[in-house]
Motif scaffolding. Structure first.
Motif, PDB file in Angstrom:
ATOM      1  N   ARG A 106       0.828  -1.245   0.016  1.00 12.17           N
ATOM      2  CA  ARG A 106       0.026  -0.017  -0.243  1.00 12.17           C
ATOM      3  C   ARG A 106       0.798   1.166   0.377  1.00 12.17           C
ATOM      4  NH1 ARG A 106      -4.011   2.696  -1.728  1.00 12.17           N
ATOM      5  NH2 ARG A 106      -5.059   3.947  -0.519  1.00 12.17           N
ATOM      6  N   GLU A 140       2.078   1.687  -3.444  1.00  8.98           N
ATOM      7  CA  GLU A 140       1.177   2.220  -4.232  1.00  8.98           C
ATOM      8  C   GLU A 140       1.076   3.778  -4.030  1.00  8.98           C
ATOM      9  OE1 GLU A 140      -2.393  -0.007  -3.347  1.00  8.98           O
ATOM     10  OE2 GLU A 140      -1.540  -1.754  -4.125  1.00  8.98           O
ATOM     11  N   LEU A 141       0.840   4.295  -2.942  1.00  8.40           N
ATOM     12  CA  LEU A 141       0.808   5.563  -2.590  1.00  8.40           C
ATOM     13  C   LEU A 141       1.970   6.421  -2.993  1.00  8.40           C
ATOM     14  CD1 LEU A 141      -0.947   5.606   0.821  1.00  8.40           C
ATOM     15  CD2 LEU A 141      -1.825   5.955  -0.946  1.00  8.40           C
ATOM     16  N   GLU A 142       3.084   6.014  -3.040  1.00  6.73           N
ATOM     17  CA  GLU A 142       4.235   6.436  -3.329  1.00  6.73           C
ATOM     18  C   GLU A 142       4.179   6.637  -4.977  1.00  6.73           C
ATOM     19  OE1 GLU A 142       7.485   4.252  -1.691  1.00  6.73           O
ATOM     20  OE2 GLU A 142       7.671   5.627   0.027  1.00  6.73           O
ATOM     21  N   ALA A 143       3.788   5.525  -5.691  1.00  7.03           N
ATOM     22  CA  ALA A 143       3.697   5.493  -7.300  1.00  7.03           C
ATOM     23  C   ALA A 143       2.642   6.677  -7.628  1.00  7.03           C
ATOM     24  CB  ALA A 143       3.484   4.087  -7.582  1.00  7.03           C
ATOM     25  N   LEU A 144       1.699   6.931  -6.897  1.00  5.72           N
ATOM     26  CA  LEU A 144       0.794   7.815  -7.194  1.00  5.72           C
ATOM     27  C   LEU A 144       1.215   9.273  -7.066  1.00  5.72           C
ATOM     28  CD1 LEU A 144      -2.380   6.343  -5.530  1.00  5.72           C
ATOM     29  CD2 LEU A 144      -1.890   6.356  -8.051  1.00  5.72           C
ATOM     30  N   GLY A 145       2.438   9.437  -6.273  1.00 10.10           N
ATOM     31  CA  GLY A 145       2.911  10.617  -5.966  1.00 10.10           C
ATOM     32  C   GLY A 145       2.070  11.374  -4.758  1.00 10.10           C
ATOM     33  N   GLY A 146       1.612  10.636  -4.035  1.00  6.07           N
ATOM     34  CA  GLY A 146       0.804  11.237  -2.943  1.00  6.07           C
ATOM     35  C   GLY A 146       1.581  11.387  -1.615  1.00  6.07           C
TER      36      GLY A 146
END
Length: 149
Positions: free
Chosen positions: A111, A114-120
């Motif tokens: 998770r 995933e959040l890092e990949a979204l740039g969040g």
């Protein structure tokens, strides 16, 4: 008359309590009275039929064989065998708990990825702030109070 023996390991045995005491005793190579004694001592916990008769599982039979092996081959007394059984059960429970926690940790890592990949999550910061703070907090002890209390 040749006797047939079925080899069942404790880990692979079924938990279905379907074997009557005479069948379980025969499979374990013991007298039914021995199984009753082990039940009273808490070494094995058979299920109960509606009429009150004991019902054993294949896992119980494997455990009875292990009790017999520890007692006869290794010379462990029944109190020691009971302690070994309890400790092995604790180890099994802890291994299951560790496996569950490892699965949760892997899910959390996925998770975060995933959040890092979204740039969040800029700079791998889990708690982003809108602006940097320059606040300074000063702590002063109250006068007249005992600091060791």
């Amino acid at each position: 008359m040749a006797e047939d023996y079925v080899v069942v390991s404790v880990e692979q045995a079924s938990d279905a309590k379907v074997l009557m005491i005479s069948v379980a005793a025969r499979m374990a190579g013991m007298h039914p009275q021995t199984l009753r004694q082990y039940d009273r001592m808490g070494l094995v916990q058979p299920g109960r039929a509606p009429g009150g008769g004991r019902r054993y599982s294949a896992r119980d039979v494997a455990l009875l064989r292990e009790v017999q092996r520890l007692s006869q081959d290794d010379g462990v007394n029944l109190a020691g065998i009971k302690r070994i059984i309890v400790l092995e059960q604790m180890v099994d429970e802890l291994q299951q708990r560790v496996a569950g926690l490892q699965a949760e940790l892997e899910a959390a890592y996925r998770r975060v990825a995933e959040l890092e990949a979204l740039g969040g999550l800029p700079r791998r910061d889990l708690v982003p702030t809108s602006r940097p703070s320059t606040a300074l907090v000063v702590w002063r002890p109250r006068r007249g109070t005992d600091p060791s209390a």
